[in-house]
Structures are given as C-alpha cells and as structure tokens.
Design an enzyme around this catalytic site. Structure first.
Site, PDB file in Angstrom:
ATOM      1  N   CYS A   9       0.839  -1.207   0.000  1.00  0.00           N
ATOM      2  CA  CYS A   9       0.000   0.000   0.000  1.00  0.00           C
ATOM      3  C   CYS A   9       0.872   1.255   0.000  1.00  0.00           C
ATOM      4  CB  CYS A   9      -0.920  -0.017   1.222  1.00  0.00           C
ATOM      5  SG  CYS A   9      -1.937   1.457   1.345  1.00  0.00           S
TER       6      CYS A   9
ATOM      7  N   CYS B 208      -0.473   4.110   2.203  1.00  0.00           N
ATOM      8  CA  CYS B 208      -0.257   3.927   3.640  1.00  0.00           C
ATOM      9  C   CYS B 208       1.206   4.158   4.012  1.00  0.00           C
ATOM     10  CB  CYS B 208      -0.618   2.504   4.080  1.00  0.00           C
ATOM     11  SG  CYS B 208      -2.090   1.835   3.329  1.00  0.00           S
ATOM     12  N   ASP B 209       2.134   3.667   3.212  1.00  0.00           N
ATOM     13  CA  ASP B 209       3.530   3.589   3.647  1.00  0.00           C
ATOM     14  C   ASP B 209       4.500   4.467   2.860  1.00  0.00           C
ATOM     15  OD1 ASP B 209       2.727   1.688   5.492  1.00  0.00           O
ATOM     16  OD2 ASP B 209       2.991   0.045   4.088  1.00  0.00           O
TER      17      ASP B 209
END
Ligand code: FAD
Length: 307
Positions: free
Chosen positions: A134, A137-138
């Site tokens: 992701c 997200c990261d």
C-alpha cells in the site's frame, strides 16, 4: 431472520445496501474491518464519475458509507466464515468467526479480493519493515529513499507514480517487456525521471538484516542475476478473491465466483458482486454497478420465490 445479508462493505456491498434498503428489504451489511474496502488505501480516484477533481479514496468511501447510513443501513462488524443454504428451509445460514449465526432469505457476497504475494524469500520476514502492499499507507516512510515497485498493471503504475512524491528513485520491475496498464498511466510513469523501468525481470529474494537493504532479481531473457540496493519493496502483482467462506461448487479455477449477467450464482438466492466475481473489471464503478444489479435481483428473488 433477515431478508438479505450483504457480506463486505466496499463499493459493491455499500451500493447493494443502498439499493436493497430503498427497495424496503430488511437487511444488514457485514464488514470485518472498517467500511470502505480497498478504495480507502487508494490515494486519489480520478475515474469515478461525479467528481470533477480527483477525490481521495477514503473520502469517496466515507460518502458512500454516509449515504448508506442515512438511508438506514445497519453495518454490522463481523468476519463471515461460511454462508450455506439449507435446502429444506431454503434459508441461508451465515456463520461468523465469533460463533454468531444469522439466517437470511438471500445473500450477496461482496468481499472483494486481497493482495497477491510474491512468495519469495524475505517477503514475509520484511513485511512492515520495508515490504508493503500500500503506497498510500507507507509511501511517506520512504522520503528520499530508493524503492522497488513490482508489477506492470494499472495499480503498479498508479502507485509507482504516487511514490515519486517521496522516493528519490523507483525501480519498476515487471516480468514482461512492456507494461499492461492503460496508456495514460504508462505515459505518466515513463515521463518521470525518478522511475526506471526494469523489464523482463522477476524478483528472487528480498534481503537485509533489520530492514530491507536489497532486492535480488533475474532477467528472464538473459538469465542474468543482479542485486539492487533499495530501502523498500512495494508489491502490486494482482489480487486473489476473498471467497474461502463460499461453497466450492460456485467458484472457478481462480476461486472467483461464477455469476451470470444478473450477478446470480448457481445457488438460488445467492448473488456475488464486485472484484470477487468472474470477469470483473476490478474498478469501483463496476463494483458499484454489480452491487446495484445484485440487490435488485435479490429483491426479485425474495418477492417472487416465496422465500
Ligand atoms: C491501490 C489501489 C488503487 C486502486 N485505484 C482505483 C481507481 O483509481 N479507480 C478504480 O475504479 N478502482 C481502483 N482500484 C480498484 C478498486 O479499489 C476495486 O475495484 C474495488 O474496491 C472493488 O470493490 P469491492 O466492493 O468488490 O471489494 P473491496 O473494495 O475489496 O471490499 C470488500 C470488503 O469486504 C470485506 N471482507 C472481506 N472478506 C470478508 C469476510 N469474510 N467477512 C466480512 N467482510 C469481509 C473487506 O474487508 C472489504 O472491506 C484500486 C485498488 C487498489 C488496491
């Protein structure tokens, strides 16, 4: 006992719930995480109609959820472990991980799909320590760092482009000699100075001590093996349908649910919508369309079958 249980609160399930509740069905929508599905992991969506400018994935899904709740949809937290039809009563029994069982006249399976894993040495070990599925997200953890993105479809191209906001260098590693994603995304990626395509190449292992330090790859044509220094590896190589709670006899060899054009499975009263079904285009607008179709069909089934 419910008229309808919808399993999965992504775009397919939320849309099904909106159509179902507006038809007057007594229904619940079950979700094992928080509502929104995969779209909440997407930075921006620019191909869902109705929004002039790109809309953040979480915002689009919170609007869908809000619309469903305003109409009175009850979203129940729970992980469905099986959904079976009792041929004597013609009712479905939906079993939850916590032991709860709820009966319904009809079921819509809308549980989408999960990231496919590379299944190579180091992947599991470094998940959360450099290996990610992701970018939204990261991505921010990789500011001014070097990363590898694995894949060549739309998601890999979109996410590689998104990572140019943070990373200093992105190796886009693809097993074929050209990308599979749509032209506009290919053009964006190839125009970026930060992205270096690495064609005909497969990853062999992810290496490091505490965190990811390198990725070992092999060129499929020349057989040459090499090691690229990277701080992160983002994997976007496709998805596997979340269908392990459904009867085997409605699945194809890829474990997708086989449906007709009306989202009907071969078990009467059981419908499937969205990314988990056969021949799905795996897009939000298609999932929403499937959800609407499935809910209208479920309504017809409940009214006409005497269930
Ligand atoms: C990084 C990324 C970027 C994308 N970008 C775009 C884009 O720009 N435009 C576009 O159109 N599409 C995009 N997509 C694709 C889009 O997200 C999917 O097509 C869409 O989310 C499919 O919706 P769905 O409702 O079928 O499934 P999902 O969104 O996967 O939702 C399924 C839901 O079911 C739940 N669930 C699963 N199993 C169970 C269970 N046993 N019990 C209870 N709940 C369960 C899950 O937690 C999930 O919330 C992107 C996907 C990704 C991963």
């Amino acid at each position: 006992m419910k008229d309808l249980i919808i399993i999965g609160a992504g775009p397919a399930g939320l849309t099904a719930s909106i159509y179902g509740i507006r038809s007057g069905l007594d229904l619940i929508l079950v979700e094992k995480l928080s509502p929104g599905g995969q779209v909440v992991n997407t930075f921006e969506v620019e191909n869902y109609p109705g929004f002039i400018d790109p809309i953040p994935g979480w915002e689009l899904m919170s609007k869908m959820e809000g619309q469903a709740r305003r109409l009175g949809v009850e979203i129940v937290a729970g992980h469905v472990k099986s959904a079976e039809k009792d041929e004597d009563s013609s009712l479905f029994k939906v079993n939850f991980a916590d032991g709860t069982v709820i009966e319904a006249k009809s079921v819509i399976a809308a549980t989408g799909s999960s990231y496919r894993k590379l299944d190579i040495k180091g992947e599991k070990e470094f998940t959360g320590r450099g290996v990610s599925y992701c970018a939204t997200c990261d991505g921010a953890f990789f500011k001014d760092k070097r990363v590898a993105v694995i894949g060549g479809g739309n998601t890999a191209l979109e996410e590689a482009h998104f990572l140019t906001r943070f990373a200093s260098k992105i190796y886009l590693i693809h097993r074929r000699d050209r990308f599979r994603g749509v032209k506009i995304l290919q053009e964006r990626v190839l125009a970026s100075e930060k992205i270096e395509p690495v064609y005909d190449t497969i990853p062999e292992s992810i290496n490091g001590s505490e965190k990811v330090e390198t990725i070992s790859v092999k060129n499929k044509k020349s057989g040459k093996e090499s090691t690229i220094p990277v701080d992160g590896v983002f994997v976007f190589i496709g998805f596997d349908p979340n269908t392990d709670y459904l009867p085997e006899n409605i699945l194809n060899e890829k474990k997708e649910v086989i449906v007709d054009k009306r989202m009907k499975t071969k078990i009467e009263g059981l419908f499937a919508a969205g990314d988990l079904r056969s021949e799905s285009a795996r897009q939000i607008v298609m999932a929403a369309s499937d959800g609407a179709t499935a809910a209208l069909e479920a309504y017809d089934y409940i009214i006409n079958s005497g269930a």
